[in-house]
Design an enzyme around this catalytic site. Sequence first.
Site, PDB file in Angstrom:
ATOM      1  N   ASP A  35       0.864  -1.194   0.000  1.00 18.07           N
ATOM      2  CA  ASP A  35       0.000   0.000   0.000  1.00 18.07           C
ATOM      3  C   ASP A  35       0.894   1.235   0.000  1.00 18.07           C
ATOM      4  O   ASP A  35       1.974   1.217   0.601  1.00 18.07           O
ATOM      5  CB  ASP A  35      -0.922  -0.002   1.234  1.00 18.07           C
ATOM      6  CG  ASP A  35      -2.170   0.835   1.011  1.00 18.07           C
ATOM      7  OD1 ASP A  35      -3.264   0.271   0.952  1.00 18.07           O
ATOM      8  OD2 ASP A  35      -2.021   2.083   0.868  1.00 18.07           O
ATOM      9  N   GLU A 154     -19.584  -5.864   2.463  1.00 21.17           N
ATOM     10  CA  GLU A 154     -19.019  -5.332   3.701  1.00 21.17           C
ATOM     11  C   GLU A 154     -19.837  -5.874   4.864  1.00 21.17           C
ATOM     12  O   GLU A 154     -21.052  -6.009   4.774  1.00 21.17           O
ATOM     13  CB  GLU A 154     -19.051  -3.805   3.699  1.00 21.17           C
ATOM     14  CG  GLU A 154     -18.039  -3.236   2.739  1.00 21.17           C
ATOM     15  CD  GLU A 154     -17.991  -1.720   2.768  1.00 21.17           C
ATOM     16  OE1 GLU A 154     -18.095  -1.127   3.848  1.00 21.17           O
ATOM     17  OE2 GLU A 154     -17.854  -1.138   1.686  1.00 21.17           O
ATOM     18  N   ASN A 207     -24.064  -6.303  -9.641  1.00 22.13           N
ATOM     19  CA  ASN A 207     -24.383  -5.217  -8.716  1.00 22.13           C
ATOM     20  C   ASN A 207     -25.549  -4.376  -9.236  1.00 22.13           C
ATOM     21  O   ASN A 207     -26.416  -3.961  -8.467  1.00 22.13           O
ATOM     22  CB  ASN A 207     -23.156  -4.337  -8.468  1.00 22.13           C
ATOM     23  CG  ASN A 207     -22.303  -4.884  -7.340  1.00 22.13           C
ATOM     24  OD1 ASN A 207     -22.632  -5.922  -6.756  1.00 22.13           O
ATOM     25  ND2 ASN A 207     -21.206  -4.219  -7.030  1.00 22.13           N
ATOM     26  N   PHE A 248     -32.588  -9.366  -1.081  1.00 18.78           N
ATOM     27  CA  PHE A 248     -32.580  -8.024  -1.679  1.00 18.78           C
ATOM     28  C   PHE A 248     -33.981  -7.548  -2.069  1.00 18.78           C
ATOM     29  O   PHE A 248     -34.163  -6.832  -3.034  1.00 18.78           O
ATOM     30  CB  PHE A 248     -31.578  -7.950  -2.852  1.00 18.78           C
ATOM     31  CG  PHE A 248     -30.175  -7.801  -2.339  1.00 18.78           C
ATOM     32  CD1 PHE A 248     -29.559  -8.861  -1.689  1.00 18.78           C
ATOM     33  CD2 PHE A 248     -29.496  -6.601  -2.432  1.00 18.78           C
ATOM     34  CE1 PHE A 248     -28.288  -8.733  -1.144  1.00 18.78           C
ATOM     35  CE2 PHE A 248     -28.226  -6.459  -1.890  1.00 18.78           C
ATOM     36  CZ  PHE A 248     -27.628  -7.531  -1.251  1.00 18.78           C
ATOM     37  N   GLY A 256     -26.940   2.312  -0.221  1.00 18.00           N
ATOM     38  CA  GLY A 256     -25.753   3.175  -0.213  1.00 18.00           C
ATOM     39  C   GLY A 256     -24.523   2.306  -0.317  1.00 18.00           C
ATOM     40  O   GLY A 256     -24.577   1.214  -0.875  1.00 18.00           O
ATOM     41  N   CYS A 259     -20.209   0.484  -3.291  1.00 16.00           N
ATOM     42  CA  CYS A 259     -20.313  -0.269  -4.543  1.00 16.00           C
ATOM     43  C   CYS A 259     -21.554   0.045  -5.363  1.00 16.00           C
ATOM     44  O   CYS A 259     -21.444   0.441  -6.521  1.00 16.00           O
ATOM     45  CB  CYS A 259     -20.273  -1.763  -4.245  1.00 16.00           C
ATOM     46  SG  CYS A 259     -18.650  -2.314  -3.738  1.00 16.00           S
ATOM     47  N   LYS A 262     -21.938   3.562  -7.021  1.00 12.55           N
ATOM     48  CA  LYS A 262     -20.829   3.774  -7.969  1.00 12.55           C
ATOM     49  C   LYS A 262     -20.936   2.844  -9.170  1.00 12.55           C
ATOM     50  O   LYS A 262     -20.785   3.274 -10.319  1.00 12.55           O
ATOM     51  CB  LYS A 262     -19.521   3.541  -7.202  1.00 12.55           C
ATOM     52  CG  LYS A 262     -18.304   3.226  -8.043  1.00 12.55           C
ATOM     53  CD  LYS A 262     -17.077   3.092  -7.171  1.00 12.55           C
ATOM     54  CE  LYS A 262     -16.788   1.678  -6.767  1.00 12.55           C
ATOM     55  NZ  LYS A 262     -15.967   0.882  -7.626  1.00 12.55           N
ATOM     56  N   LYS A 319     -25.038   0.419   6.171  1.00  7.80           N
ATOM     57  CA  LYS A 319     -25.726  -0.814   6.548  1.00  7.80           C
ATOM     58  C   LYS A 319     -25.093  -1.305   7.848  1.00  7.80           C
ATOM     59  O   LYS A 319     -24.050  -0.774   8.252  1.00  7.80           O
ATOM     60  CB  LYS A 319     -25.636  -1.861   5.440  1.00  7.80           C
ATOM     61  CG  LYS A 319     -24.241  -2.412   5.199  1.00  7.80           C
ATOM     62  CD  LYS A 319     -24.316  -3.566   4.218  1.00  7.80           C
ATOM     63  CE  LYS A 319     -23.004  -4.325   4.236  1.00  7.80           C
ATOM     64  NZ  LYS A 319     -23.000  -5.463   3.341  1.00  7.80           N
ATOM     65  N   ARG A 326     -19.883   5.698   3.306  1.00  4.07           N
ATOM     66  CA  ARG A 326     -19.952   6.153   1.916  1.00  4.07           C
ATOM     67  C   ARG A 326     -21.377   6.008   1.362  1.00  4.07           C
ATOM     68  O   ARG A 326     -21.961   4.940   1.448  1.00  4.07           O
ATOM     69  CB  ARG A 326     -18.934   5.396   1.053  1.00  4.07           C
ATOM     70  CG  ARG A 326     -17.521   5.933   1.259  1.00  4.07           C
ATOM     71  CD  ARG A 326     -16.506   5.146   0.501  1.00  4.07           C
ATOM     72  NE  ARG A 326     -16.286   3.833   1.091  1.00  4.07           N
ATOM     73  CZ  ARG A 326     -15.412   2.955   0.628  1.00  4.07           C
ATOM     74  NH1 ARG A 326     -14.688   3.237  -0.430  1.00  4.07           N
ATOM     75  NH2 ARG A 326     -15.251   1.789   1.228  1.00  4.07           N
TER      76      ARG A 326
HETATM   77  C1  UDX Z   1     -22.302  -4.950  -2.495  1.00  2.00           C
HETATM   78  C2  UDX Z   1     -22.498  -6.325  -3.181  1.00  2.00           C
HETATM   79  O1  UDX Z   1     -23.540  -7.048  -2.501  1.00  2.00           O
HETATM   80  C3  UDX Z   1     -21.201  -7.088  -3.197  1.00  2.00           C
HETATM   81  O2  UDX Z   1     -21.376  -8.304  -3.913  1.00  2.00           O
HETATM   82  C4  UDX Z   1     -20.188  -6.205  -3.916  1.00  2.00           C
HETATM   83  O3  UDX Z   1     -19.017  -6.830  -4.144  1.00  2.00           O
HETATM   84  C5  UDX Z   1     -20.004  -4.909  -3.147  1.00  2.00           C
HETATM   85  O4  UDX Z   1     -21.262  -4.252  -3.119  1.00  2.00           O
HETATM   86  P1  UDX Z   1     -22.148  -4.016  -0.020  1.00  2.00           P
HETATM   87  O5  UDX Z   1     -22.063  -2.659  -0.654  1.00  2.00           O
HETATM   88  O6  UDX Z   1     -21.167  -4.360   1.031  1.00  2.00           O
HETATM   89  O7  UDX Z   1     -22.014  -5.168  -1.123  1.00  2.00           O
HETATM   90  O8  UDX Z   1     -23.603  -4.123   0.628  1.00  2.00           O
HETATM   91  P2  UDX Z   1     -24.965  -4.921   0.389  1.00  2.00           P
HETATM   92  O9  UDX Z   1     -25.171  -5.843   1.524  1.00  2.00           O
HETATM   93  O10 UDX Z   1     -25.036  -5.497  -0.964  1.00  2.00           O
HETATM   94  O11 UDX Z   1     -26.020  -3.739   0.567  1.00  2.00           O
HETATM   95  C6  UDX Z   1     -25.955  -2.570  -0.235  1.00  2.00           C
HETATM   96  C7  UDX Z   1     -27.019  -1.564   0.159  1.00  2.00           C
HETATM   97  O12 UDX Z   1     -28.306  -2.038  -0.196  1.00  2.00           O
HETATM   98  C8  UDX Z   1     -27.094  -1.244   1.658  1.00  2.00           C
HETATM   99  O13 UDX Z   1     -27.274   0.145   1.817  1.00  2.00           O
HETATM  100  C9  UDX Z   1     -28.315  -1.993   2.136  1.00  2.00           C
HETATM  101  O14 UDX Z   1     -28.919  -1.391   3.253  1.00  2.00           O
HETATM  102  C10 UDX Z   1     -29.200  -1.922   0.902  1.00  2.00           C
HETATM  103  N1  UDX Z   1     -30.185  -3.000   0.796  1.00  2.00           N
HETATM  104  C11 UDX Z   1     -29.764  -4.284   0.640  1.00  2.00           C
HETATM  105  C12 UDX Z   1     -31.546  -2.715   0.815  1.00  2.00           C
HETATM  106  O15 UDX Z   1     -31.945  -1.558   0.939  1.00  2.00           O
HETATM  107  N2  UDX Z   1     -32.433  -3.739   0.686  1.00  2.00           N
HETATM  108  C13 UDX Z   1     -32.055  -5.027   0.523  1.00  2.00           C
HETATM  109  O16 UDX Z   1     -32.937  -5.898   0.403  1.00  2.00           O
HETATM  110  C14 UDX Z   1     -30.677  -5.317   0.512  1.00  2.00           C
END
Ligand code: UDX
Length: 429
Positions: A35, A154, A207, A248, A256, A259, A262, A319, A326
């Site tokens: 890094d 995450e 995603n 989901f 938010g 990932c 973006k 979450k 972010r």
């Molecule tokens: C995501 C992808 O799931 C992962 O595969 C990728 O590599 C990185 O991005 P992450 O950003 O860590 O992972 O969070 P994730 O658990 O997917 O949730 C993303 C957002 O969606 C959160 O803000 C969560 O609160 C929201 N969410 C998720 C909902 O609002 N409703 C749902 O049913 C699921």
Amino acid sequence: MSVARQPIGVIGTGYVGLVTAAGFAELGSEVWCIDIDVAKVERLRRGEVPIYEPGLEELLKRNSSRMHFSTDIADALEHARLLFVAVGTPPTYSGDADLSAVRAVVEAIPASDRHALVMKSTVPCGTGASLTRVFAEQGKDGLGYVSCPEFLKEGSAVKDFLNPDRVVVGDSGGWAGDAVVELYSPLDAPLVRTDIASAEMVKLASNAFLATKISFINEIANVCEETGADVVEVARGMGLDDRIGAKFLQAGIGFGGSCFPKDVDALKQLAGNSGYHFQLLTAVIDVNDLQKRRVIGKLQRHLGSLAGKRVALLGLAFKPNTDDMREASSLVLSARLLADGARIAAYDPVAEEQARLLVSGIDFASSPLDAVEGADAVVLVTEWQELLDLDWQKVAAAMKGDLVIDGRNALDPEAVRAAGLVYEGIGRR
Ligand code: UDX
């Protein structure tokens, strides 16, 4: 694990890089983590973990003898043939991914036919092709290139690394693709072996699809509010269809994180740059932006003007189980509340330090009950277990008003109502 496995280099020690590094160390590899952040490398050498990610500290500790940290890429080049690239690719003002950190890595790698880059960072479809052209221009034709996108969530990244739904390896022949497949072989996960462009697209499309699912159920929730249906019941009924699946489909105040926002934007821009208007993703983004603001309307409907009203925000991280702020919905919500003259007390079990860097003008409370003291309304923003377990009788006793908005449809409405409070979810009866 006792079998000696091939050593690897990992460039970038963010949550993807660190989890990937610790995960491969757990599987038996010596791992050289690189890094450019000197202070971060020092902390990692001392055994400190710079991010909050459940299980990561234990994994790093257990494998510390196999993990090496350095700011010099030459250390990785000397010991390893495969260099996993896990640097940031944040959005630019145009919505395209910023690939400057990836390009810096390419610049730093000398000509070699012993080494290959394995791209973990999320990059636009076509990046592999353009980087291999850059290799050729710089006389580095011997370098291998593999696309191996990450799907780590995450908060459960360690678990996701060790139990992946699938491993995607995109390459154009040569030793490196086989070497990456071999590295993942102990995990016994379904393998998608494909070309580089398709591997890149699997990540973006996955995603974007998940984000679409969330915006879809959020729109259904909004229609439920108009029609008297309950979105939790609707999602349960939909999710039991094998073709749809239950995951989901949790309606709430929007997605938010580092990932989804973006990657959805990057895929939309990628399509736009090649002349295709990705209409569906434009709607997914719009719905999400509006969803983050809908709580304001709910508060106004119950409280009238928000000027001078006290609102408690429970949870700030994008979450649960992460300190990542972010694109967190709490950022839009708190800014809108402040603009309307409300006073905010917020509590998050882990993200306060990160939140303080981004939000000013709100009071940070040291416990949920401190946050709700004297509040006219409480909004559950992040469904941390600690907040789901709250004693609502105590909350009711501490509040001035009686309104509880469940921004994640995660509370038990009966428990909240039994305490004499008014419960309102997102799309719930
Ligand atoms: C995501 C992808 O799931 C992962 O595969 C990728 O590599 C990185 O991005 P992450 O950003 O860590 O992972 O969070 P994730 O658990 O997917 O949730 C993303 C957002 O969606 C959160 O803000 C969560 O609160 C929201 N969410 C998720 C909902 O609002 N409703 C749902 O049913 C699921």
